[in-house]
Write a protein that holds these residues in place. Sequence first.
Motif, PDB file in Angstrom:
ATOM      1  N   PHE A  91       0.819  -1.212   0.000  1.00 15.00           N
ATOM      2  CA  PHE A  91       0.000   0.000   0.000  1.00 15.00           C
ATOM      3  C   PHE A  91       0.858   1.269   0.000  1.00 15.00           C
TER       4      PHE A  91
ATOM      5  N   PHE B  24      -6.874  -5.642   9.173  1.00 15.82           N
ATOM      6  CA  PHE B  24      -6.812  -4.225   9.510  1.00 15.82           C
ATOM      7  C   PHE B  24      -7.298  -3.971  10.940  1.00 15.82           C
TER       8      PHE B  24
ATOM      9  N   PHE C  27     -16.489  -6.176   4.528  1.00 17.05           N
ATOM     10  CA  PHE C  27     -17.377  -5.516   3.565  1.00 17.05           C
ATOM     11  C   PHE C  27     -18.796  -5.564   4.136  1.00 17.05           C
TER      12      PHE C  27
ATOM     13  N   PHE D 199     -14.652 -13.917  -0.519  1.00 18.11           N
ATOM     14  CA  PHE D 199     -14.431 -12.874  -1.526  1.00 18.11           C
ATOM     15  C   PHE D 199     -13.124 -13.063  -2.304  1.00 18.11           C
TER      16      PHE D 199
ATOM     17  N   GLU E  27     -10.132   1.333   4.023  1.00 18.02           N
ATOM     18  CA  GLU E  27      -9.710  -0.050   4.263  1.00 18.02           C
ATOM     19  C   GLU E  27     -10.496  -1.061   3.424  1.00 18.02           C
TER      20      GLU E  27
ATOM     21  N   GLU F 279      -8.630  -1.177   0.301  1.00 16.60           N
ATOM     22  CA  GLU F 279      -7.338  -1.839   0.502  1.00 16.60           C
ATOM     23  C   GLU F 279      -7.514  -3.337   0.742  1.00 16.60           C
ATOM     24  N   ALA F 280      -8.557  -3.687   1.502  1.00 13.94           N
ATOM     25  CA  ALA F 280      -8.790  -5.114   1.770  1.00 13.94           C
ATOM     26  C   ALA F 280      -9.103  -5.844   0.471  1.00 13.94           C
ATOM     27  N   SER F 281      -9.911  -5.230  -0.377  1.00 19.18           N
ATOM     28  CA  SER F 281     -10.260  -5.898  -1.638  1.00 19.18           C
ATOM     29  C   SER F 281      -9.028  -6.003  -2.540  1.00 19.18           C
ATOM     30  N   GLU F 282      -8.230  -4.944  -2.532  1.00 18.23           N
ATOM     31  CA  GLU F 282      -7.004  -4.935  -3.331  1.00 18.23           C
ATOM     32  C   GLU F 282      -6.059  -6.026  -2.824  1.00 18.23           C
TER      33      GLU F 282
END
Lengths: 371, 312
Positions: free
Chosen positions: A52, A81, A87, A98, B206, B209-212
Amino acid sequence: MGFIELHGVSKSFGKNTVVRNLFLSVEKGEFVSFLGGSGCGKTTTLRMIAGFEIPSSGKILVDGKDVSNVPPAKRNLGMVFQNYALFPNMTVRKNIGFGLKIAGVSAHEIEKRVDEMLALIHMEEFANRYPHQLSGGQQQRVALARAIAVRPKALLLDEPLSALDAKIRVRLRDDIRAIQQKLGITTIYVTHDQEEAMSISDRIAVMRNGKIEQIGTPFEIYNRPATSYVASFIGTLNLLEATVVDANNGIVSIGSMKLKTASSLDRMQDKPVKLTVRPEALSFANPADPVTADTNVLSGTIETIKFLGSTVRYVMKFGDTFMYMDRFNNPQLELPKKGDPVSVIFSKEACRILPADEESANSLKGTEEEL
Amino acid sequence: MTDSLKKERSNQKGAEQTTGASGALSLHSAAKSNWKDWLGLIPFFLFIFAFMVIPAGSLLVGAFQNRDGSFTLINFSHLLKPNIISSYLITIRLSATTALLGGLIGFLLAYAITIGGLPEGVRSFVSTFSGVASNFAGVPLAFAFISTLGRVGLVTVILKTVFGIDLYESGFNLYSFWGLALTYIYFQIPLMVLIIQPALDGMKKEWREASENMGASTFQYWFHIGIPVLLPSLLAALILLFGNAFGAYATAFSLTGGLINIVPILIGAQIRGDVLHDPNLGYAMALGMVLIMAITILAYSWLQKISSRWVK
């Protein structure tokens, strides 16, 4: 060669350099924690490993490949995180599946893998719930399952427990460690909580001002801190300003007191140093116990007593110097009162000498203002 | 781990019990509120009664009356006249077009100032401007457009004399459907910015970012997460924009006079009474508008229910 390697990695945001020339090697299957206060660069380092953030200089290698400029989507590293980042429009099942769906795994295989993950986190009956229908601890379990469902090369956790209350935090950190050991997955864990880092890590990298101050096992970090910052950041510490008076015999003076140490004080004669000693290394002197040449004995008075649950912390005054002593609590304990005279002993091996010109984190520096 | 999970579940149960207790406490507080607490609402209810309930009631009654005040359904049969049907269709088309275009442009603008990461100063400027521009409608807006894009408007003249582009020769006409749509879009865009900005602010970095991190592309993120999460807010915004355009009268009347027969202008003509004077038909047409809005809101509620199953 390590599984994850950082070679001279630096990161600047404008003129502000937050990570400085970092070198690190994490072995396959190892659990390494980045530990440090706010702004020490631990999260930025983790985000660079995840992709990132792009390093301003240096290289990041994962499994022998340079991934410094590889986008996060192509690194195959699982990330958890701080605020879960589930989601909200997907059920627990869909959240966990996912990454597999994106990877083009067949629907049947996704179902199977998600069921495995649900079993691993013991949340089978929550599969069809939405994130807002779960507690914080449950959400973080799902986030963990989602991160490992894709069988990543390594797992990266960015302060995953800091939003949870104390009891759940302790339970969940044990769960994280158990899952990590079961899967044997290489893990990097960011935290500012030293107790958390000590309890789950194979090794801890204590960070400060964008650098690693010291890296070692929790035992090494606690018992053999390399700097006064590390010594004072981990646990509670008596950090006393001293002067070397007899370098050959390892003797330092603090005011009028002379203390014996087991440290090598070569070429430090008459130089100022910092003497550190853990509060649990001190004990009340028993007149029946023989005082050997390796023992320090100090006489002073009780200043304050702090009840900490499993331990009792005595704050004592020796001349102009204040020191902590921790003893295990027990119902038969007779607590002295403020002003009572006391004698304490500690071995010379418990004393550790560090350079005098370093800043330290939170510790008792032996001055009255600290109290 | 099973033990810890059990403990967590038992904690959850405890939490539920606590919530129950606090719920009971708030009910108790509500029960304790006395008549003085309701005083502040009196002006609001008076206002609603005087300017919504009474006019809506008289409109409802009037729609079923003839000029003599006798009951009739003739006004509703007149709604099926070709000119009135066409008027409804134009109004729906105009409202839908401006809601979609204004919504799209407004969304992109709001995205740029929130997730897009433009400087804070730009965000403040756009937000303030949107607050003003979304309320800039009616005669001043029509006049502003006439003086810029009218036949002798500033922009029209500059384009013609400096760049040799004759807007009106190339088919543009401010006093046409698209001219009116363009004018409506002026206040639809900022309204969309104001409505959708909080929803975009709520999109967590986030999630992206999480999906990425799990291998998703930008398109996949928006398809699976971004758009579904925003959908309830987008639907709500679009329905509001539709309603905003559907009821607009002054802007259209000032700009086009009677050239474009949208329903509010036609109702005005029936009620104000110059050539066409049939207030009862006007009431029936207004009731027709209420019906269309009701159907739209019902459709919206249904879509909202589907798209927001995951919302608390």
